[in-house]
Design a protein around this motif. Structure first.
Motif, short mmCIF file in Angstrom:
data_model
loop_
_atom_site.label_atom_id
_atom_site.label_comp_id
_atom_site.label_asym_id
_atom_site.label_seq_id
_atom_site.Cartn_x
_atom_site.Cartn_y
_atom_site.Cartn_z
N ILE A 78 0.84 -1.20 0.00
CA ILE A 78 0.00 0.00 0.00
C ILE A 78 0.87 1.25 0.00
N TYR A 79 1.88 1.26 0.87
CA TYR A 79 2.69 2.47 1.03
C TYR A 79 3.57 2.74 -0.17
N ALA A 80 4.27 1.72 -0.64
CA ALA A 80 5.25 1.93 -1.71
C ALA A 80 4.63 1.94 -3.10
N SER A 81 3.39 1.45 -3.23
CA SER A 81 2.77 1.42 -4.56
C SER A 81 2.59 2.82 -5.13
N VAL A 82 2.48 3.83 -4.23
CA VAL A 82 2.30 5.19 -4.72
C VAL A 82 3.52 5.66 -5.51
N PHE A 83 4.71 5.11 -5.20
CA PHE A 83 5.90 5.50 -5.94
C PHE A 83 5.82 5.06 -7.41
N PHE A 84 5.07 3.97 -7.66
CA PHE A 84 4.91 3.48 -9.02
C PHE A 84 3.64 4.04 -9.66
N ALA A 85 2.56 4.10 -8.88
CA ALA A 85 1.28 4.52 -9.44
C ALA A 85 1.30 5.96 -9.91
N ASP A 86 2.13 6.82 -9.28
CA ASP A 86 2.12 8.23 -9.67
C ASP A 86 3.32 8.59 -10.55
N SER A 87 3.96 7.60 -11.13
CA SER A 87 5.11 7.87 -11.99
C SER A 87 4.68 8.69 -13.21
N ASP A 88 5.50 9.67 -13.54
CA ASP A 88 5.21 10.59 -14.65
C ASP A 88 6.08 10.20 -15.85
N LEU A 103 3.23 11.93 10.77
CA LEU A 103 3.41 13.36 10.51
C LEU A 103 4.69 13.59 9.73
N GLY A 104 5.73 12.81 10.07
CA GLY A 104 6.96 12.92 9.29
C GLY A 104 6.74 12.54 7.84
N GLY A 105 6.00 11.45 7.61
CA GLY A 105 5.69 11.06 6.24
C GLY A 105 4.83 12.08 5.53
N LEU A 106 3.92 12.72 6.28
CA LEU A 106 3.03 13.71 5.70
C LEU A 106 3.78 14.96 5.25
N LEU A 107 4.80 15.33 6.01
CA LEU A 107 5.57 16.54 5.69
C LEU A 107 6.67 16.29 4.66
N LEU A 165 13.05 8.69 6.01
CA LEU A 165 12.67 7.52 5.21
C LEU A 165 11.75 7.91 4.07
N SER A 166 10.77 8.76 4.36
CA SER A 166 9.80 9.15 3.33
C SER A 166 10.43 10.06 2.28
N CYS A 167 11.29 10.98 2.71
CA CYS A 167 11.96 11.86 1.74
C CYS A 167 12.81 11.05 0.78
N LEU A 168 13.51 10.05 1.30
CA LEU A 168 14.31 9.18 0.44
C LEU A 168 13.42 8.33 -0.45
N GLY A 169 12.31 7.85 0.11
CA GLY A 169 11.41 6.99 -0.66
C GLY A 169 10.73 7.72 -1.80
N PHE A 170 10.28 8.96 -1.56
CA PHE A 170 9.61 9.71 -2.61
C PHE A 170 10.56 10.12 -3.73
N ASN A 171 11.86 10.02 -3.48
CA ASN A 171 12.85 10.33 -4.51
C ASN A 171 13.44 9.09 -5.14
N VAL A 172 12.77 7.94 -4.93
CA VAL A 172 13.32 6.68 -5.41
C VAL A 172 13.55 6.69 -6.92
N GLY A 173 12.72 7.41 -7.67
CA GLY A 173 12.87 7.44 -9.11
C GLY A 173 13.84 8.49 -9.61
N LYS A 174 14.47 9.23 -8.67
CA LYS A 174 15.35 10.33 -9.06
C LYS A 174 16.82 10.05 -8.77
N PHE A 175 17.12 8.84 -8.31
CA PHE A 175 18.50 8.53 -7.99
C PHE A 175 19.33 8.23 -9.23
N ASN A 221 10.66 17.98 0.52
CA ASN A 221 11.30 17.77 -0.78
C ASN A 221 11.13 18.97 -1.72
N LEU A 222 10.04 19.72 -1.53
CA LEU A 222 9.82 20.91 -2.37
C LEU A 222 10.83 22.01 -2.09
N LEU A 223 11.54 21.93 -0.96
CA LEU A 223 12.58 22.92 -0.68
C LEU A 223 13.70 22.88 -1.71
#
Length: 565
Positions: free
Chosen positions: A35-45, A461-465, A347-357, A470-472
């Motif tokens: 459930i958590y990690a599928s968003v990294f694939f489902a929202d791929s641009d 809350l950490g995952g939410l922020l 963890l979340s900041c690194l995870g949301f950038n998984v496609g940018k490494f 990352n937008l910084l």
């Protein structure tokens, strides 16, 4: 007086009963990673360009390359524009070739997406590109908000209605909303499904670990949390494989919902926490469960243990108010909450950038999971060898330093960045695993579920922020790494102020939980230890008279040093 730990040892503190319970709860924890990690694939641009089939009316035999050269403008780097096209005109093909098109406009007839990597994502199905590209961050935030609400809702809920219900109801949320997410006809229903699945995720994860922990004895207590994290890492590996084979996000959602449906059936047969039942004064129900566990473990529990608890056990009111009123518990929660928040943010900041490494997204995600598997096995061994405090401090502090070292890597060195990111992810993931063990041992039964739930809130809350942090990078690429690394280092340093809990029985009252931090130095002129030492304490205490430095042997300056037996 007999306590629950004594009864659990008599019934078997890690027998067949506990192993069946662990497997039953580890399996859905594996699915939570889906459930958590599928968003990294489902929202791929994917790569895309405007749909310019209008020109085929003037030149039906144009090749795709000719069509794009005539109808899509170029960026300064020579690539095709992803959001602009030349406005359609009623000219002949010869006129278009001779004079060219100069007036640009936003895409009018949708986009054509490259299907090399994915057949369909939420980006391609709902056209979340260009002026709607920010809605991708909304999808990530909504999932995080659901996880936050789930932790906040089901944490205190477990103190009043039991651990069992707070694992059963979230599973229904997960099954229903994972299924509806894959069937969503529009983006708004998808967002609602993400929120519902997030509520289930936040409610189930920590509550299942609490239930496992309260059924396991001292020597294997960390098995529940560490095994759950191991199961989650295995889920990451499986999920990467599923998404590699199934490149359509809707079908992948339905595949993920199928095993959750199985869990939604058998989850109704898991037992309640007997420790919680005793704490609520429901002795007969607890006795029945303990006897059942003993029968499965082929052990015998003396009747005298039940008689002692039935006579002496009183119900202590718990909840958030206890955490606020007790200075000891309040300090512990703020420290462990900060460490958990910082670890989750990293963890979340690194995870949301998984496609940018720079490496393949499927390979990177699989490496994330594969490298975590031995880490969680090692975590269980280290927790019993070195203790909770040292392990948590070292993993979080080193993880923060590894994150900071990413800033020193030269631009374009994708392998070094990936290695550092994976290493940091392993360390903070292990740190979060330790937090889930540690927080249950720091707090007594009346508030354990509340503390764990609120700790989950801090993590969510950490995952939410994370998307906002990352937008910084829009201001400077180093800002996100600097922010979450600094918070991780701060959280790790403050762990030094917490007590060690390895080898100690779980506290069943606030007085028991506060004992390790009670100031046990008293100046006295009497030959006996002060009476206050024993007030409101359930655990035995041994006191020893010592002479402070500089006392010159004066009898009236003797100090009572007291500690748990």
């Amino acid at each position: 007086m007999a306590d629950f730990g004594e009864m659990l040892r008599a019934a078997g503190d890690f027998g067949l009963f506990q192993k069946i319970l662990l497997i039953a709860l580890w399996f859905p924890l594996c699915l939570l990673s889906f459930i958590y990690a599928s968003v990294f694939f489902a929202d791929s641009d994917p790569e895309r360009h405007c749909n310019t089939d209008w020109i085929l009316g003037a030149g039906p035999n144009l090749t795709e390359e000719e069509q794009l050269n005539l109808t899509v403008p170029r960026e300064p780097d020579g690539s095709l524009s992803r959001c602009l096209m030349y406005a359609p005109v009623n000219w002949t093909l010869d006129s278009i070739r001779q004079y060219g098109l100069n007036h640009t406009t936003a895409c009018r007839d949708g986009w054509v997406y490259d299907q090399t990597l994915y057949q369909a994502t939420i980006v391609t199905d709902f056209d979340l590109v260009c002026d709607k590209a920010n809605e991708l961050a909304v999808a990530q935030t909504v999932l995080g908000a659901g996880m936050l609400i789930g932790s906040l809702l089901f944490g205190p809920f477990g103190e009043s209605f039991g651990r069992r219900r707070t694992t059963q109801i979230p599973v229904l949320f997960l099954f229903i909303f994972t299924l509806t997410g894959g069937l969503s006809p529009n983006f708004y229903l998808y967002l609602a499904s993400q929120f519902g699945a997030g509520v289930g995720y936040g409610g189930f994860g920590m509550n299942a670990i609490v239930l496992m922990t309260e059924w396991i004895g001292i020597t294997k207590r960390s098995m529940g949390a560490c095994g759950g994290q191991f199961s989650g890492a295995a889920g990451l590996v499986c999920m990467a494989g599923i998404n590699y084979l199934i490149r359509d996000w809707r079908l992948a959602q339905l595949v993920m919902a199928a095993p959750m449906g199985l869990v939604a059936v058998y989850i109704w047969f898991i037992p309640e926490s007997a420790r919680w039942l005793l704490d609520r004064g429901r002795t007969e129900e607890a006795k029945e469960l303990i006897l059942k566990a003993a029968a499965i473990n082929r052990r015998t529990v003396p009747e005298s243990l039940f008689e002692k608890i039935a006579v002496n056990k009183t119900v202590e009111k718990g909840g958030i108010s206890v955490l606020i009123r007790s200075p000891v518990l309040r300090k512990r929660f703020l420290i462990i909450g900060l460490a958990w928040f910082a670890s989750s943010l990293t963890l979340s900041c690194l995870g949301f950038n998984v496609g940018k490494f720079g490496l393949d997204i499927f390979l990177t995600q699989m490496l994330f999971g594969l490298t975590e598997l031995p880490a969680h096995l090692l975590c269980f061994w280290l927790l019993e060898l070195a203790g909770r405090k040292l392990c948590l401090m070292s993993t979080i502090l080193v993880g923060g330093l590894v994150c900071l070292s990413i800033l020193a890597v030269p631009a374009g060195n994708v392998i070094a960045v990936t290695v550092l990111a994976i290493t940091a992810r392993i360390l903070v993931t292990v740190g979060m695993s330790i937090c889930s063990v540690y927080i249950q041992e720091l707090f007594p039964t009346p508030v354990r579920h509340t503390a764990a739930g609120l700790g989950g809130v801090a993590a969510r809350l950490g995952g939410l922020l994370a998307p906002s942090v990352n937008l910084l990078a829009l201001y400077h690429w180093s800002l996100p790494v600097s922010v979450f690394s600094s918070l991780t280092l701060l959280g790790g340093a403050l762990i030094f102020l917490l007590p060690e809990t390895r080898g100690r029985e779980l506290a069943d009252s606030t007085a028991q939980a506060e004992v390790p931090e009670v100031q046990t130095n008293w100046i006295s002129t009497t030959p006996h230890p002060p009476r206050e030492i024993y007030r409101n304490l359930y655990w035995p205490v041994r006191c020893q008279w010592v002479l402070p430095k500089g006392s010159h042997g004066l009898q009236q300056q003797r100090v009572a040093k007291c500690a748990l037996i």
